[in-house]
Every structure is written in C-alpha cells, then in structure tokens.
Design a protein around this motif. Structure first.
Motif, short mmCIF file in Angstrom:
data_model
loop_
_atom_site.label_atom_id
_atom_site.label_comp_id
_atom_site.label_asym_id
_atom_site.label_seq_id
_atom_site.Cartn_x
_atom_site.Cartn_y
_atom_site.Cartn_z
N CYS A 188 -82.13 13.34 -85.52
CA CYS A 188 -81.36 12.69 -84.46
C CYS A 188 -80.19 11.86 -84.99
CB CYS A 188 -82.26 11.81 -83.61
SG CYS A 188 -83.71 12.66 -83.00
N CYS A 196 -79.37 21.91 -80.57
CA CYS A 196 -80.32 20.92 -80.10
C CYS A 196 -79.82 20.26 -78.82
CB CYS A 196 -80.55 19.86 -81.18
SG CYS A 196 -81.77 18.65 -80.62
N CYS A 241 -85.50 18.50 -79.78
CA CYS A 241 -85.25 17.73 -81.01
C CYS A 241 -85.62 18.49 -82.30
CB CYS A 241 -86.04 16.44 -80.96
SG CYS A 241 -85.71 15.40 -82.39
N CYS A 288 -79.15 14.30 -79.15
CA CYS A 288 -78.06 15.26 -79.29
C CYS A 288 -77.32 15.44 -77.97
CB CYS A 288 -78.59 16.60 -79.79
SG CYS A 288 -79.09 16.52 -81.51
S1 FES Z 1 -82.45 15.12 -80.41
FE1 FES Z 1 -81.41 16.56 -81.60
S2 FES Z 1 -82.23 16.28 -83.54
FE2 FES Z 1 -83.32 14.88 -82.34
#
Ligand code: FES
Length: 164
Positions: free
Chosen positions: A129, A84, A125, A89
């Motif tokens: 998060c 991610c 995502c 992330c």
């Molecule tokens: S930004 Fe990676 S899980 Fe939401």
C-alpha cells in the motif's frame, strides 16, 4: 478432438507430467497446476482430458477447479496485468490506472487482447500500500506509484517482449 500443433505439444507435455505423478497421492491438484501453467488457463477439454488420463470422474476435476480460485476457467493473456483496486490504491488513483490500461488495450476487464498478449484484472490489496497505486504484471513484475501516463510505456515494454 482436433488440436493444433502448438496444442499438441502442450498436451504431450501434460501427458508426460501425468505419467510421472499419476500414482502419487493428491496428484490431481498438481496436474491441474501443470495444465494451467502450460495452457494459461483450464479449458473444458483439458479438464476432460485430465479426468480421462487419471481415470477419475470429470465431476471431480470440475469440483477441484471451481473450489480453488487460483484455477482459471477463462482464458488469460500471456501477460496478466493485475491492477490493485484495494482502498489505498483506489484513493491514489488506481481506478484511473485501470481505465487507462483498458483503454490502451481496447478490452474490458478480464478479457484477453486479440493478440493473446494481455488481460487486465482488478485485484484487492497486493500488500504494498505504501507504493500505491500498484500494478503487478505476471507473477513478479511489480510497479509502484503508477500514473495513467506511465501505462503506454509499460505496455510497450511487454510488446517488445519483456518488462521495462
Ligand atoms: S491497496 Fe493496493 S497494495 Fe494495498
């Protein structure tokens, strides 16, 4: 077209599936799903084969494949590693995790390792998060709070044939 033994079996399985569903409405998407599940992606020959079997124009098959982004026209590894790079992330070091996977496997993003086992894909995502940075391998092996140092251990577990 010459196909190897393993591919022959995959084609046979695909044909058996087509036989079962070919008279159902909207079966093209189902057949493409099945083909992707079997081959891991949708090579052009497979798309042509499906068009022939279903008696639809190849252009119709291409059209559906390119319209839906869950269909892939590039080969993928047996284990698809999705790293991610969504905002949460990324700020927690997702980019460094990504780099470490690429380094350890000796590939670029979206490329498949020579043994066909792995490919690494940056994704947006994954909806977790609070566990950033996160990595998803295959459809359900989820890793949270991943650090670059965990990467080689994760890869080794799959080389041995499964998740850790
Ligand atoms: S930004 Fe990676 S899980 Fe939401």
């Amino acid at each position: 077209m010459a196909v190897c033994e393993q591919h022959k079996e995959l084609y046979e399985e695909l044909d058996a599936y087509i036989e079962k569903v070919k008279d159902k409405p909207g079966m093209l998407i189902g057949v493409l799903h099945k083909a992707q599940e079997l081959f891991g992606w949708l090579p052009q020959e497979v798309q042509e084969h499906i068009a022939e079997k279903l008696n639809v124009p190849v252009s119709e098959v291409y059209g559906v494949v390119t319209f839906y982004n869950f269909f892939s026209t590039k080969p993928k590894g047996r284990y698809q590693i999705k790293v991610c790079l969504g905002t949460a992330c990324y700020v927690k070091g997702g980019d460094r995790v990504m780099e470490r996977f690429l380094e350890e496997l000796g590939v670029k993003a979206e490329e498949v390792t020579e043994d066909g086992l792995f490919s690494v894909h940056p994704v947006r995502c994954l909806g977790a998060c609070s566990m950033a940075p996160v990595v998803l391998i295959g459809e359900k092996d989820f890793y949270g709070k991943v650090t670059p140092d965990m990467v080689s251990k994760i890869i080794a577990a799959y080389r041995r044939g499964g998740s850790q």
